[in-house]
Design a protein around this motif. Structure first.
Motif, PDB file in Angstrom:
ATOM      1  N   GLU A 234     -13.495  12.192 -15.017  1.00  0.00           N
ATOM      2  CA  GLU A 234     -12.481  12.059 -16.078  1.00  0.00           C
ATOM      3  C   GLU A 234     -11.407  10.717 -15.949  1.00  0.00           C
ATOM      4  O   GLU A 234     -11.340  10.464 -14.590  1.00  0.00           O
ATOM      5  CB  GLU A 234     -11.703  13.220 -16.078  1.00  0.00           C
ATOM      6  CG  GLU A 234     -10.443  13.446 -17.512  1.00  0.00           C
ATOM      7  CD  GLU A 234      -9.678  14.571 -17.432  1.00  0.00           C
ATOM      8  OE1 GLU A 234      -9.042  14.670 -18.394  1.00  0.00           O
ATOM      9  OE2 GLU A 234      -9.989  15.508 -16.377  1.00  0.00           O
TER      10      GLU A 234
ATOM     11  N   LYS B 218      -8.945   9.409 -13.173  1.00  0.00           N
ATOM     12  CA  LYS B 218      -7.740  10.272 -13.307  1.00  0.00           C
ATOM     13  C   LYS B 218      -7.343  10.859 -12.037  1.00  0.00           C
ATOM     14  O   LYS B 218      -5.986  10.799 -11.590  1.00  0.00           O
ATOM     15  CB  LYS B 218      -7.916  11.339 -14.461  1.00  0.00           C
ATOM     16  CG  LYS B 218      -6.658  12.320 -14.443  1.00  0.00           C
ATOM     17  CD  LYS B 218      -6.905  13.539 -15.336  1.00  0.00           C
ATOM     18  CE  LYS B 218      -5.579  14.316 -15.120  1.00  0.00           C
ATOM     19  NZ  LYS B 218      -6.163  15.467 -16.312  1.00  0.00           N
TER      20      LYS B 218
ATOM     21  N   LYS C 217      -8.338  10.348 -20.655  1.00  0.00           N
ATOM     22  CA  LYS C 217      -8.807  11.839 -20.977  1.00  0.00           C
ATOM     23  C   LYS C 217     -10.146  11.823 -21.524  1.00  0.00           C
ATOM     24  O   LYS C 217     -10.739  12.673 -22.095  1.00  0.00           O
ATOM     25  CB  LYS C 217      -7.758  12.467 -21.835  1.00  0.00           C
ATOM     26  CG  LYS C 217      -6.473  12.878 -21.196  1.00  0.00           C
ATOM     27  CD  LYS C 217      -5.621  13.924 -22.152  1.00  0.00           C
ATOM     28  CE  LYS C 217      -4.255  13.886 -21.490  1.00  0.00           C
ATOM     29  NZ  LYS C 217      -3.528  14.800 -22.524  1.00  0.00           N
ATOM     30  N   THR C 218     -10.836  10.852 -21.267  1.00  0.00           N
ATOM     31  CA  THR C 218     -12.434  10.471 -21.660  1.00  0.00           C
ATOM     32  C   THR C 218     -13.243  10.805 -20.521  1.00  0.00           C
ATOM     33  O   THR C 218     -12.584  10.845 -19.196  1.00  0.00           O
ATOM     34  CB  THR C 218     -12.654   9.128 -22.457  1.00  0.00           C
ATOM     35  OG1 THR C 218     -12.349   8.321 -21.425  1.00  0.00           O
ATOM     36  CG2 THR C 218     -11.905   9.313 -23.639  1.00  0.00           C
TER      37      THR C 218
END
Length: 411
Positions: free
Chosen positions: A55, A130, A59-60
């Motif tokens: 991730e 992330k 948030k993709t």
């Protein structure tokens, strides 16, 4: 002592290295561990690669493929003793580590488990991850092999866990080597018992299916888009049909846009469209910019749920489809086949994509694929007509000449 061999693909030489590193990513890994008496106690030769889905900060999701083992080292690989079991430990790349543990019983030994660790703090490999840090996936294997037998599995095997897919093929391994001599007796994996075809994910020839797929009707065309802070940045319209071969069985899945979710991301030189549904864990289309003025489909990653509960996964980051100038869209109305691997293809219908420079949420002028280009028929028809006319004139001339000769008599 650890000695290992990096074996090139057929047609090149073979170099034996001991505690010296250096090879290219297309080489198979091969090494042996020796005990204090310098007798071989563990032998292994195999090929592998990995795909990691992670991730991003926006948030993709992205997928990377790990296949370069040119920096491989084998620190920690041991024969085992009364207190410790044998294990293979490989370090490579930026913070990658791979470990195989073996156990022994009275008359058998087992490939007990495989662990794979990677570091998402590495900005070169995971530039926008992330979560930062070292992550580890561990898979129980449990292959049991008779003592003094070589385990062999030429067929493709996969392990999937927490977004990591591990691919193995051309595997030859023997733990607990007896008397320092690697056995010539082989214990085959189940796939090799039923098939002799080796299918790494980069293969271009699909194995012959034993079961014919059920014919599928043309898939419904869906429309997909990706937005960023500036508005719509990617547009795609297409009907999608997935064709894949698993354990010699061919399956066909039509993507239903009404039950398919989609997301993605846009960067200056890359763009992602990711689809998922109840039977498709993810289907990623990754676009890239080349030569500063054109875009193309560079990568496809897919993971599909099978009816038996297992997962079929394939990744290819070396594609070259849907090439068009930046600022335009790519269009192909007729059926087109995207060959991701020998075991997986995508058929597209009524396709139109624009992953860069979308203005006001609308497609720009399209570059059509060669399948749609009917203009070549016009010169072909005209040329055929002229050729036919010339032939008729020549035949008429020859007939006329023959008749004129027939009017004279011999004196």
């Amino acid at each position: 002592m650890v000695c290992f061999r990096l074996s090139p693909v057929p047609g090149t030489g073979l170099v034996l290295l001991c505690l010296v590193l250096g090879a290219v990513s297309s080489y198979a890994l091969e090494f042996n561990v020796t005990d204090s008496e310098k007798a071989v106690c563990l032998f292994a030769k195999w090929q592998m690669n990995f795909t990691i889905r992670y991730e991003t900060t926006n948030k993709t999701y992205k997928t990377v493929t790990i296949s370069d083992f040119s920096t491989a080292s084998y620190n920690g690989s041991v024969c085992g003793d009364d207190q410790n079991n044998p294990k293979i430990v490989v370090q490579f790349g930026s913070g990658f580590s791979w470990t195989v543990n073996f156990t022994k019983e009275e008359s058998t030994y087992s490939i007990d488990s495989i662990s794979f660790s990677y570091n998402t703090s590495d900005k070169a490999t995971f530039p926008d991850a992330k979560d930062k840090g070292i992550l580890t996936v561990r898979d129980a294997v449990g292959f049991r092999i008779p003592l003094n037998d070589m385990f062999r599995c030429n067929s493709l095997s996969t392990l999937e866990n927490s977004g990591v897919v591990q691919y193995y093929w051309d595997v030859h391994v023997q733990a607990f080597v007896q008397n320092g001599t690697v056995s010539t007796k082989e214990y085959l994996c189940e796939k090799d018992k039923t098939s002799t075809t080796v299918v790494p994910i980069t293969s271009t020839a699909a194995p012959s299916p034993t079961t014919a797929p059920t014919p599928k009707e043309k898939p419904e065309v869906g429309s997909y888009s990706v937005n960023n802070s500036n508005g719509t940045c990617l547009l795609a319209t297409m009907g999608l049909q997935l064709n894949f071969t698993h354990n010699k069985v061919v399956s066909i899945i039509n993507i239903n846009p009404n039950t398919t979710d989609f997301t993605g991301s846009c960067q200056p030189r890359s763009a992602l469209l990711s689809l998922n549904s109840s039977n498709v864990k993810y289907l990623d289309f990754v676009f890239a910019v080349k030569n500063e003025n054109r875009f193309y489909l560079k990568e496809v990653n897919v993971s599909v749920y099978l009816v038996n509960g297992s997962v079929f996964s394939i990744a290819n980051n070396n594609l070259s489809y849907w090439d068009a100038p930046l600022g335009s869209s790519y269009m192909c109305n007729k059926e087109q086949t995207i060959s991701v691997s020998g075991a997986f293809q995508i058929n597209t219908f009524d396709l139109r994509v624009q992953p860069f420079n979308v203005m006001e949420g609308k497609y720009s002028t399209a570059q059509e694929c060669s399948l749609d280009d009917d203009t070549i028929l016009i010169p072909i028809i005209v040329g055929a007509g002229l050729s036919g006319l010339i032939i008729v004139i020549v035949i008429a001339y020859l007939i006329g000449r023959r008749k004129s000769y027939a009017g004279y008599q011999t004196l």
